[in-house]
Design a protein around this motif. Structure first.
Motif, mmCIF file in Angstrom:
data_model
loop_
_atom_site.group_PDB
_atom_site.id
_atom_site.type_symbol
_atom_site.label_atom_id
_atom_site.label_comp_id
_atom_site.label_asym_id
_atom_site.label_seq_id
_atom_site.Cartn_x
_atom_site.Cartn_y
_atom_site.Cartn_z
ATOM 1 N N THR A 328 -21.677 -29.049 3.025
ATOM 2 C CA THR A 328 -23.117 -28.348 3.550
ATOM 3 C C THR A 328 -24.071 -29.398 4.265
ATOM 4 N N SER A 329 -23.462 -30.053 5.080
ATOM 5 C CA SER A 329 -24.042 -31.083 6.206
ATOM 6 C C SER A 329 -23.624 -31.053 7.254
ATOM 7 N N PRO A 330 -23.939 -31.304 8.422
ATOM 8 C CA PRO A 330 -23.746 -31.049 9.806
ATOM 9 C C PRO A 330 -22.495 -32.306 10.078
ATOM 10 N N GLY A 331 -21.684 -31.809 10.652
ATOM 11 C CA GLY A 331 -20.489 -32.881 10.868
ATOM 12 C C GLY A 331 -19.765 -33.335 9.799
ATOM 13 N N ALA A 332 -19.703 -32.506 8.655
ATOM 14 C CA ALA A 332 -19.088 -33.117 7.349
ATOM 15 C C ALA A 332 -17.569 -33.028 7.427
ATOM 16 N N TYR A 333 -16.965 -32.005 8.213
ATOM 17 C CA TYR A 333 -15.593 -31.682 8.249
ATOM 18 C C TYR A 333 -14.712 -32.901 8.940
ATOM 19 N N SER A 334 -15.360 -33.363 10.073
ATOM 20 C CA SER A 334 -14.525 -34.196 10.935
ATOM 21 C C SER A 334 -15.449 -35.477 11.399
ATOM 22 N N LEU A 335 -16.602 -35.465 11.286
ATOM 23 C CA LEU A 335 -17.809 -36.639 11.980
ATOM 24 C C LEU A 335 -18.232 -37.423 10.656
ATOM 25 N N GLY A 336 -18.259 -36.971 9.541
ATOM 26 C CA GLY A 336 -18.890 -37.802 8.428
ATOM 27 C C GLY A 336 -20.259 -37.128 8.462
ATOM 28 N N GLY A 337 -20.517 -36.381 7.362
ATOM 29 C CA GLY A 337 -21.764 -35.760 7.088
ATOM 30 C C GLY A 337 -22.791 -36.438 6.388
ATOM 31 N N GLY A 338 -24.026 -36.045 5.988
ATOM 32 C CA GLY A 338 -25.011 -36.444 5.671
ATOM 33 C C GLY A 338 -25.364 -35.842 4.257
ATOM 34 N N GLU A 339 -26.590 -35.923 3.988
ATOM 35 C CA GLU A 339 -27.156 -35.382 2.710
ATOM 36 C C GLU A 339 -26.754 -33.813 2.770
ATOM 37 N N GLU A 340 -26.276 -33.235 1.861
ATOM 38 C CA GLU A 340 -25.830 -31.959 1.742
ATOM 39 C C GLU A 340 -27.336 -30.849 1.429
ATOM 40 N N GLN A 341 -27.191 -29.697 1.932
ATOM 41 C CA GLN A 341 -28.203 -28.849 1.830
ATOM 42 C C GLN A 341 -28.384 -28.471 0.390
ATOM 43 N N PHE A 342 -27.315 -28.112 -0.312
ATOM 44 C CA PHE A 342 -27.506 -27.976 -1.865
ATOM 45 C C PHE A 342 -26.127 -28.653 -2.437
ATOM 46 N N PRO A 343 -25.895 -28.961 -3.712
ATOM 47 C CA PRO A 343 -24.685 -29.541 -4.048
ATOM 48 C C PRO A 343 -23.719 -28.466 -4.331
ATOM 49 N N VAL A 344 -22.272 -28.918 -3.653
ATOM 50 C CA VAL A 344 -21.365 -27.766 -3.803
ATOM 51 C C VAL A 344 -20.797 -28.273 -5.281
ATOM 52 N N VAL A 345 -20.611 -27.198 -6.191
ATOM 53 C CA VAL A 345 -20.104 -27.149 -7.574
ATOM 54 C C VAL A 345 -18.655 -27.148 -7.645
#
Ligand code: SF4
Length: 388
Positions: A328-345
């Motif tokens: 839940t952050s931009p670029g998280a699948y292939s570019l390295g994401g940042g802080e998430e919008q909400f925690p994935v449980v």
């Protein structure tokens, strides 16, 4: 502008919600059992199914919801995945890590980066994609969103949804023409006082603008609208009845647009923000079953905000669409994401979620819809003409 639902809401629906909540409090086990004999649930049946009396007959309620889900959707669970375009936002919702008062770095993906993220998700087999963006009209323009929709469609996604800021009808029309299939817009809470407390700044504080967004998307020709409330903000009973009234309005006024319902629940939030009306697991189960029994044909969606054991219980029990492997952050699948919008449980991989679905005797599907199932413009006119 005069809006039928808003006027009805302000003049008729909202004042009656107190009475509906009272009825939920008075419901007995017999009311719940009688609701199960009359599906789709009537208004009184829906209220009984939401009540704590439903817990006394929860096994039967779950069985009924499972039966209706199987009857309408088969033994299948549809999979989708979110792709975050931007975490920049001009709002400051009290429950969200993307709020503008959070000093975390901001980023909006370039089209090349969107293409990389999309390619990565296509390799996993996904065909149903939800594009997500914070509300940043200066950087995330409608033309950019339209380019993203065209790009991911070209990459092989057959169903593309968008969860972003509330747009005008003409803007949704541009996105519909680009191939957008669905708009996700949660009212968060229908309680105007709580809404005002948690949305203090930015365009999102306009309660009415948000409430009328599903209408505008449908008027623009978007074929699916995903609705919901953020569970924990307001009294779950009040919000559930209000949401059901809103869904009914959409089904009546925009019969060509399908309505799906989602069940996001607050678990953790920034700055120590705590849910004022926490929703327990059994209440969530009840709510999902009640929605399934009231809206048998609507897609009911569950995200990775919930824990694996509860998600497994809900697969096929009302829920017929889930995300898996979400970031839940931009670029998280292939570019390295940042802080998430909400925690994935539910942090299981897509393969692990597929296995869990299989273990429930269900099949996971990546594609449950094709553009050819939607009438071509000429046929559409014919269909419309026959029904108006
Ligand atoms: S919920 Fe949406 S609008 Fe609110 S701060 Fe987060 S990204 Fe922005």
């Amino acid at each position: 502008m005069k809006n039928f639902f808003y006027e009805t809401w302000a003049g008729h629906v909202a004042p009656n919600l107190g009475r509906a909540v009272e009825k939920i409090g008075q419901a007995k086990r017999e009311d719940v059992l009688s609701a199960l004999n009359n599906i789709p649930a009537t208004q009184d049946g829906f209220l009984a199914l939401l009540s704590s009396a439903a817990d006394e007959a929860l096994e039967k309620v779950e069985q009924a919801a499972r039966g209706i889900t199987e009857q309408r959707f088969g033994r299948t669970v549809n999979l989708y995945i979110p792709l975050y375009l931007s975490n920049a936002c001009v709002n400051d919702c009290a429950y969200c890590w993307f709020g503008r008062s959070n000093p975390a770095p901001r980023r909006a993906l370039t089209l090349e980066e969107v293409e990389r993220e999309a390619a990565c998700l296509r390799l996993e087999g996904y065909k149903n994609l939800l594009l997500v963006s914070g509300e940043d009209p200066a950087h995330v323009k409608v033309e950019y969103l339209a380019d993203c929709v065209r790009l991911v469609k070209k990459a092989g996604f057959v169903f593309v949804g968008l969860e972003a800021r509330a747009l005008r009808t003409d803007e949704y029309r541009i996105l519909a023409e680009a191939g957008l299939d669905s708009v996700t817009v949660y009212q968060e809470t229908y309680d105007p006082a709580i809404y005002a407390q948690v949305h203090k700044t930015g365009p999102k504080k306009d309660y009415r603008l948000r409430m009328e967004t599903p209408d505008r998307a449908a008027e623009a020709g978007i074929r699916n609208v995903a609705m919901g409330v953020l569970l924990g903000l307001g009294d779950m009973r009040f919000d559930a009845v209000a949401l059901a009234a809103h869904v009914k309005h959409m089904q009546k006024k925009h019969w060509r647009t399908a309505v799906s319902i989602s069940f996001p629940r607050i678990h953790a939030a920034p700055g120590g923000f705590a849910a004022a009306h926490p929703v327990a697991d059994n209440e969530l189960v009840r709510l999902i079953a009640a929605m399934r029994l009231a809206f048998p044909d609507s897609t009911l969606t569950l995200s990775t905000r919930e824990a694996p054991a509860l998600r497994d219980r809900l697969f096929g029990m009302g829920i017929n669409q889930v995300s898996a492997g979400s970031k839940t952050s931009p670029g998280a699948y292939s570019l390295g994401g940042g802080e998430e919008q909400f925690p994935v449980v539910d942090n299981r991989t897509p393969a692990q979620v597929m296995e869990a679905i299989r273990e429930k005797g269900l099949e996971w599907v990546m594609k449950d819809w094709d553009v050819n199932m939607w009438p071509a413009p000429a046929e559409k006119e014919l269909v419309d003409g026959n029904n108006t």
